[in-house]
Scaffold this motif. Structure first.
Motif, PDB file in Angstrom:
ATOM      1  N   LYS A   1      -3.454 -12.379   8.263  1.00 16.08           N
ATOM      2  CA  LYS A   1      -3.526 -11.099   7.444  1.00 16.08           C
ATOM      3  C   LYS A   1      -4.308 -11.488   6.017  1.00 16.08           C
ATOM      4  O   LYS A   1      -4.965 -10.724   5.511  1.00 16.08           O
ATOM      5  CB  LYS A   1      -2.498 -10.364   7.216  1.00 16.08           C
ATOM      6  CG  LYS A   1      -2.060  -9.810   8.818  1.00 16.08           C
ATOM      7  CD  LYS A   1      -0.727  -8.951   8.477  1.00 16.08           C
ATOM      8  CE  LYS A   1      -0.354  -8.577   9.701  1.00 16.08           C
ATOM      9  NZ  LYS A   1       1.082  -7.763   9.889  1.00 16.08           N
TER      10      LYS A   1
ATOM     11  N   GLY B   1       0.606  -0.668  11.861  1.00 18.18           N
ATOM     12  CA  GLY B   1      -0.048  -1.710  11.188  1.00 18.18           C
ATOM     13  C   GLY B   1      -0.638  -2.700  12.063  1.00 18.18           C
ATOM     14  O   GLY B   1       0.397  -2.962  13.309  1.00 18.18           O
TER      15      GLY B   1
ATOM     16  N   TYR C   1      -1.190   7.752   4.428  1.00 20.94           N
ATOM     17  CA  TYR C   1      -1.701   7.447   5.834  1.00 20.94           C
ATOM     18  C   TYR C   1      -1.459   8.690   6.898  1.00 20.94           C
ATOM     19  O   TYR C   1      -0.384   9.321   7.074  1.00 20.94           O
ATOM     20  CB  TYR C   1      -1.134   6.131   6.670  1.00 20.94           C
ATOM     21  CG  TYR C   1      -1.577   4.981   5.825  1.00 20.94           C
ATOM     22  CD1 TYR C   1      -2.910   4.348   6.247  1.00 20.94           C
ATOM     23  CD2 TYR C   1      -0.802   4.360   4.774  1.00 20.94           C
ATOM     24  CE1 TYR C   1      -3.239   3.285   5.592  1.00 20.94           C
ATOM     25  CE2 TYR C   1      -1.354   3.254   4.110  1.00 20.94           C
ATOM     26  CZ  TYR C   1      -2.404   2.823   4.445  1.00 20.94           C
ATOM     27  OH  TYR C   1      -3.023   1.584   3.771  1.00 20.94           O
TER      28      TYR C   1
ATOM     29  N   ILE D   1       2.871  -5.432   4.474  1.00 19.54           N
ATOM     30  CA  ILE D   1       2.487  -5.764   5.657  1.00 19.54           C
ATOM     31  C   ILE D   1       2.462  -7.432   5.531  1.00 19.54           C
ATOM     32  O   ILE D   1       2.084  -7.851   4.517  1.00 19.54           O
ATOM     33  CB  ILE D   1       1.210  -5.327   6.318  1.00 19.54           C
ATOM     34  CG1 ILE D   1       0.128  -5.564   5.424  1.00 19.54           C
ATOM     35  CG2 ILE D   1       1.483  -3.751   6.621  1.00 19.54           C
ATOM     36  CD1 ILE D   1      -1.284  -5.210   5.790  1.00 19.54           C
TER      37      ILE D   1
ATOM     38  N   TYR E   1       0.873  -1.311  -0.101  1.00 11.61           N
ATOM     39  CA  TYR E   1       0.188  -0.076  -0.205  1.00 11.61           C
ATOM     40  C   TYR E   1       0.780   1.264  -0.011  1.00 11.61           C
ATOM     41  O   TYR E   1       2.117   1.006   0.705  1.00 11.61           O
ATOM     42  CB  TYR E   1      -1.006  -0.017   1.323  1.00 11.61           C
ATOM     43  CG  TYR E   1      -1.723  -1.265   1.268  1.00 11.61           C
ATOM     44  CD1 TYR E   1      -3.153  -1.218   0.455  1.00 11.61           C
ATOM     45  CD2 TYR E   1      -1.531  -2.466   1.977  1.00 11.61           C
ATOM     46  CE1 TYR E   1      -3.803  -2.308   0.691  1.00 11.61           C
ATOM     47  CE2 TYR E   1      -2.198  -3.479   1.861  1.00 11.61           C
ATOM     48  CZ  TYR E   1      -3.297  -3.523   1.212  1.00 11.61           C
ATOM     49  OH  TYR E   1      -4.247  -4.615   1.259  1.00 11.61           O
TER      50      TYR E   1
ATOM     51  N   TYR F   1       5.733  -0.251  10.221  1.00  9.95           N
ATOM     52  CA  TYR F   1       6.301  -0.837   9.250  1.00  9.95           C
ATOM     53  C   TYR F   1       7.090   0.460   8.361  1.00  9.95           C
ATOM     54  O   TYR F   1       6.598   1.524   8.338  1.00  9.95           O
ATOM     55  CB  TYR F   1       5.040  -1.488   8.257  1.00  9.95           C
ATOM     56  CG  TYR F   1       4.400  -2.631   8.918  1.00  9.95           C
ATOM     57  CD1 TYR F   1       5.260  -3.891   8.614  1.00  9.95           C
ATOM     58  CD2 TYR F   1       3.508  -2.672   9.759  1.00  9.95           C
ATOM     59  CE1 TYR F   1       4.624  -4.957   9.098  1.00  9.95           C
ATOM     60  CE2 TYR F   1       2.951  -3.677  10.228  1.00  9.95           C
ATOM     61  CZ  TYR F   1       3.501  -5.104   9.715  1.00  9.95           C
ATOM     62  OH  TYR F   1       2.927  -6.181  10.404  1.00  9.95           O
TER      63      TYR F   1
ATOM     64  N   CYS G   1       8.882  -3.563  11.832  1.00  8.43           N
ATOM     65  CA  CYS G   1       8.465  -4.176  10.685  1.00  8.43           C
ATOM     66  C   CYS G   1       7.805  -5.694  11.245  1.00  8.43           C
ATOM     67  O   CYS G   1       7.776  -6.603  10.417  1.00  8.43           O
ATOM     68  CB  CYS G   1       9.127  -4.489   9.380  1.00  8.43           C
ATOM     69  SG  CYS G   1       9.788  -2.859   8.538  1.00  8.43           S
TER      70      CYS G   1
ATOM     71  N   ALA H   1       2.411   4.427   1.263  1.00  7.53           N
ATOM     72  CA  ALA H   1       2.785   4.604   2.914  1.00  7.53           C
ATOM     73  C   ALA H   1       2.435   5.986   2.873  1.00  7.53           C
ATOM     74  O   ALA H   1       1.957   6.387   4.020  1.00  7.53           O
ATOM     75  CB  ALA H   1       4.291   4.566   2.915  1.00  7.53           C
TER      76      ALA H   1
ATOM     77  N   SER I   1      -7.331  -2.615   4.077  1.00  8.91           N
ATOM     78  CA  SER I   1      -6.886  -1.154   4.630  1.00  8.91           C
ATOM     79  C   SER I   1      -7.306  -1.216   6.063  1.00  8.91           C
ATOM     80  O   SER I   1      -6.826   0.204   6.751  1.00  8.91           O
ATOM     81  CB  SER I   1      -7.663  -0.394   3.892  1.00  8.91           C
ATOM     82  OG  SER I   1      -9.174  -0.650   3.943  1.00  8.91           O
TER      83      SER I   1
ATOM     84  N   LEU J   1      -3.462  -1.769   7.950  1.00  8.48           N
ATOM     85  CA  LEU J   1      -2.298  -1.031   7.710  1.00  8.48           C
ATOM     86  C   LEU J   1      -2.950   0.574   8.217  1.00  8.48           C
ATOM     87  O   LEU J   1      -4.084   0.872   7.680  1.00  8.48           O
ATOM     88  CB  LEU J   1      -1.905  -0.834   6.261  1.00  8.48           C
ATOM     89  CG  LEU J   1      -0.548  -0.186   6.163  1.00  8.48           C
ATOM     90  CD1 LEU J   1       0.648  -0.795   7.284  1.00  8.48           C
ATOM     91  CD2 LEU J   1      -0.184  -0.159   4.737  1.00  8.48           C
TER      92      LEU J   1
END
Length: 487
Positions: free
Chosen positions: A337, A287, A8, A487, A3, A416, A440, A5, A344, A347
């Motif tokens: 996961k 996450g 967010y 993730i 996704y 992450y 991570c 980054a 969504s 994360l």
């Protein structure tokens, strides 16, 4: 799952009332609950550490026990001690998680030299963790043995083996360390996994993470005048006014209980780093992870317990991980996961309340973890060893005994990064501001070595002294790179 980054928002501050993990449930007698070493905050200190997980605790320990020991260290924690990712993880200290499937990716991003250093640092961390526990005689259920890296479909096996070969061709240390098994029948026999295509075994460990951190914190408090303040949220870190606390004071640390001026500040804040250091917005993204404690069936109990920890993967990026605790046989299983219908919700999430109705737990993952052992492992519900006249088929149809299976599952918030390695070192452009964050989900396999190296930097050592890969440094160039986060 990948996704963007940058999309967010700021993570904000840790949730006030999180759920309790298996580890935290079993430490309700800890003297660190609600601990404040002093009634009030000191006006000034040499070093403030924000965060009391393994990153903060290990950094404090190495600062206070090093050759250039720090005069005064204050730790500020928003919640209870070790109430974040460390107190909620899978209890796995496992090198080489990324060595086979991930080495090629590291090489593409950082080049061969740095990729080899990243992999080597994992093994170094295992040695450092083991030495620390032995030196300080820490009772944390530490078990040192081996782990399986198992692929349960051909796609994962092909990717992992290609990366394995590239790692070996580039001089990666495998002989005497890693044993690769490509025969599917043998892989099934070794791992007891019904769909194993290949597996590799290598050194790894498991432990009780809270007990490790708790011991380090109590040791620092009792021997080195270390000051731990729980339930003290840091709301801002700003440059100190010149001369406010004498020469060398660089930072003002603000909390609801007052302010402290410090020469140096360590951000051991993992998923929440961008709240206090905005330059990490999009560079460290929160996450949500989920783990479960599982009571094993007779087929995985007593002398039939698993001999190794494991991680199993399928497809491109799907994986679970587990340990079976030698002390009580409880299985700690994390992952799931791939089963979330709306990834969504994972994360960017900072909700570790444990309440499914408000996003504090993913019900799809709970159901998955509940059934994963039966789905993947041979003979999980085979009760044929029991006495009685029932046929094997009839006994199997009875399913689990009362009390077996899922005991409890919980959530935790991880940090992450876009390049799947942590940020460790001085924040560029901010003298005296240091970070150790963005692990991570691989923190137990890296933090001890990162903290030891960071303590050397804080005490005046060079990057070469730290022994860490150069790519871990939080440089502006690294943070400017636009990429997705996995993730």
């Amino acid at each position: 799952m990948y996704y963007q980054a940058e999309s967010y928002p700021s993570p904000g501050f840790p949730l006030r009332d999180p759920c309790s993990s298996f580890w935290l449930q079993n430490t309700r007698s800890s003297p660190l609950l609600g601990h404040r070493t002093t009634q009030s905050l000191p006006p000034s200190v040499d070093v403030v550490i924000i965060g009391s997980g393994l990153s903060g605790a290990a950094t404090a320990y190495y600062l206070l026990t090093g050759s250039n020991c720090t005069e005064s260290v204050l730790m500020l924690e928003a919640r209870e001690a070790c109430d974040g990712a460390t107190g909620r993880n899978g209890g796995h200290c496992r090198p080489y998680t990324k060595s086979f499937a991930g080495y090629s990716d590291y090489k593409k991003i950082f080049g061969k030299e740095q990729a080899l250093k990243i992999i080597a640092s994992d093994m170094t961390n295992l040695h450092i963790t083991s030495e620390l526990i032995e030196k300080e005689q820490i009772d944390c259920d530490f078990w040192l043995g081996e782990s399986y890296e198992t692929c349960i479909d051909q796609e994962a096996a092909d990717r992992k083996f290609r990366s394995y070969r590239e790692f070996k061709d580039d001089g990666g240390p495998l002989d005497g360390i890693v044993k690769m098994t490509t025969d599917s029948d043998e892989a099934k026999r070794l791992t007891r996994m019904r769909n194993a295509v290949l597996t590799a075994s290598f050194p790894a460990a498991s432990l009780f993470p809270y007990k490790l951190v708790s011991h380090l914190l109590q040791l620092c408090i009792s021997k080195y005048e270390f000051n731990l303040q729980t339930h003290t949220t840091v709301t801002a870190v700003t440059p100190a006014e010149p001369g406010l606390a004498g020469a060398g004071a660089k930072w003002t640390v603000t909390t609801p209980r007052g302010t402290i001026v410090a020469n140096k500040v360590v951000f051991a804040t993992n998923a929440y780093t961008a709240t206090l250091l905005p330059e990490f917005l999009g560079n460290i993204v929160p996450g949500q992870g989920q783990c479960a404690a599982i009571v094993p069936t007779p087929s995985y109990s007593g002398n039939k317990m698993m001999e190794k920890t494991c991680c199993y993967s399928w497809g491109k990026d799907n994986f679970d991980y587990l340990i079976q605790r030698p002390k009580d046989g409880i299985i700690i299983l994390g992952g799931g996961k791939a089963n979330v219908s709306h990834p969504s919700t994972i994360l960017g999430c900072t909700n570790d309340s444990g309440y499914p109705d408000d996003g504090g737990k993913q019900s799809e993952i709970t159901e998955y973890l509940k059934n994963a052992m039966k789905k993947y492992f041979l003979g999980w519900q085979d009760s044929s060893s029991e006495s009685g006249a029932d046929s094997d088929e009839k006994r199997k149809s009875k399913g689990l005994r009362a009390g077996e299976g899922l005991l409890y599952d919980w959530t935790g918030i991880m940090g992450y990064t876009k390049d799947n390695i942590p940020f460790v070192g001085n924040v560029e452009g901010k003298p005296g501001a240091y970070v150790i964050a963005g692990h991570c989900g691989h923190g137990m396999a890296r933090i001890a070595s990162c903290a030891k190296g960071l303590a050397m930097l804080i005490s005046g050592g060079s990057w070469a002294d730290s022994g860490l890969p150069e790519c871990f440094q939080p440089t502006r160039q690294r943070m400017r790179k636009s990429s997705s986060v996995s993730i």
